[in-house]
Design an enzyme around this catalytic site. Structure first.
Site, PDB file in Angstrom:
ATOM      1  CB  CYS A  89      -1.065   0.131   1.136  1.00 55.52           C
ATOM      2  SG  CYS A  89      -0.193  -0.073   2.884  1.00 55.52           S
ATOM      3  CG  HIS A 165      -4.291   1.304   4.420  1.00 55.09           C
ATOM      4  ND1 HIS A 165      -3.565   0.343   3.514  1.00 55.09           N
ATOM      5  CD2 HIS A 165      -5.347   1.992   4.090  1.00 55.09           C
ATOM      6  CE1 HIS A 165      -4.728   0.677   2.429  1.00 55.09           C
ATOM      7  NE2 HIS A 165      -5.368   1.401   2.654  1.00 55.09           N
TER       8      HIS A 165
END
Length: 314
Positions: A89, A165
């Site tokens: 990510c 994230h």
């Protein structure tokens, strides 16, 4: 797929040299200390920001975002890829900024070819194409911190883990978009010119952080900006230019250290120290061990007096 993706740090030096190895020109990342639009403006020409936050692993996916609106049609007119693999990510977020600023940024031959090849794909297939790119994966993994104890490619997160994230925010075609590969589509946060971006993105980030408990402080924000050395040269600011060159050298050194595993070195060093203590005879070794225990206990007691626990040490 020929290999896995390792975890990389949310670090300006890591991201800056990662994109340089991918062929991007005249772009760098700056870590922002405060959520202040003026601090963001001071970074010069801004292309977008990368936000790192603790991801709520037990949260169910919703058809409606908590802030903004899904713009499914926009996914056909910009680079938006679904995240199909763990640990990718960070690189996916920075590509979400760079590939949507192609024209403003020189993204290089390899990334342009990747963008053109995947441009007509739906987000899921774009994500698969990204995950299977040998070039992007190898460059990404070259900036992973070396660990002899954990195989990041085999580790699967559970609801009890702290999972972090990366997502991107950037202004595209007059709108502020949140680009998160775990969401079904880009999230529009309304009209936003390039000049309005610092104020509007900070408002969105403040609302997002406000949904967390007040005790949660583990966030990180990186701005994707024009290479600050360009501005220093244009202004004839030799002092600023020298400072930026020095920082680049420090980033190079830190990135080199990340790639090395020092466990073997530390083990051999300890063997040498123990051998030396034993060679001194008498109770030199025992005294050395007891002295080390005493120092460790003192540090622990000092931390307790200051109200610091092990959970506070990141």
């Amino acid at each position: 797929m020929s290999g896995g993706w390792n975890t990389i740090e949310s670090d300006a030096g890591v991201f800056t040299y990662l994109i340089e190895k991918l062929g991007v020109k005249d772009v760098q990342f700056e870590e922002l200390i405060t959520l202040d639009p003026d601090e963001l403006r001071q970074s010069g020409k801004i292309y977008g920001v990368i936000f790192l936050f603790k991801y709520p692993t037990g949260e169910t996916r919703s058809d409606t975002p908590k802030d903004g609106n899904f713009d499914h049609e926009a996914a056909n007119n910009m680079f938006f890829a679904a995240q199909t693999i763990q640990n990718a990510c960070g690189t996916q977020a920075l590509l979400s900024v760079l590939l949507n600023k192609d024209g403003e940024i020189e993204i290089g031959k390899e990334l342009r070819e990747f963008k053109e090849f995947s441009g007509e794909f739906p987000p899921e297939l774009r994500g698969e194409t990204l995950s299977n790119s040998d070039l992007i994966r190898e460059v990404h993994n070259s900036f992973a911190r070396s660990s002899p104890f954990i195989d990041e490619t085999q580790r699967t997160a559970t609801e009890d883990d702290d999972v972090y994230h990366f997502i991107a925010y950037t202004s595209i075609q007059g709108k502020l978009y949140e680009l998160d590969g775990l969401q079904p589509a880009p999230i529009s946060h309304g009209a936003c010119s390039v000049d309005e971006f610092p104020d509007k993105v900070v408002q969105v980030l403040q609302r997002r952080i406000g949904r967390y408990p007040a005790t949660e402080i583990r966030f990180n924000l990186l701005a994707c900006v024009q290479d600050l050395r360009i501005r220093a040269r244009e202004m004839g600011d030799d002092e600023a230019l020298e400072a930026e060159e020095q920082r680049r050298n420090e980033w190079l050194w830190e990135n080199a250290l990340r790639r090395h595993n020092f466990v073997g070195f530390v083990g051999e060093l300890l063997k040498g120290v123990v051998k030396d203590k034993l060679a001194q005879g008498g109770d030199a070794y025992g005294k050395w061990v007891e002295e080390a225990k005493g120092k460790t206990k003192k540090r622990s007691d000092d931390r307790k007096k200051q109200g610091i626990t092990g959970d506070d040490l990141e």
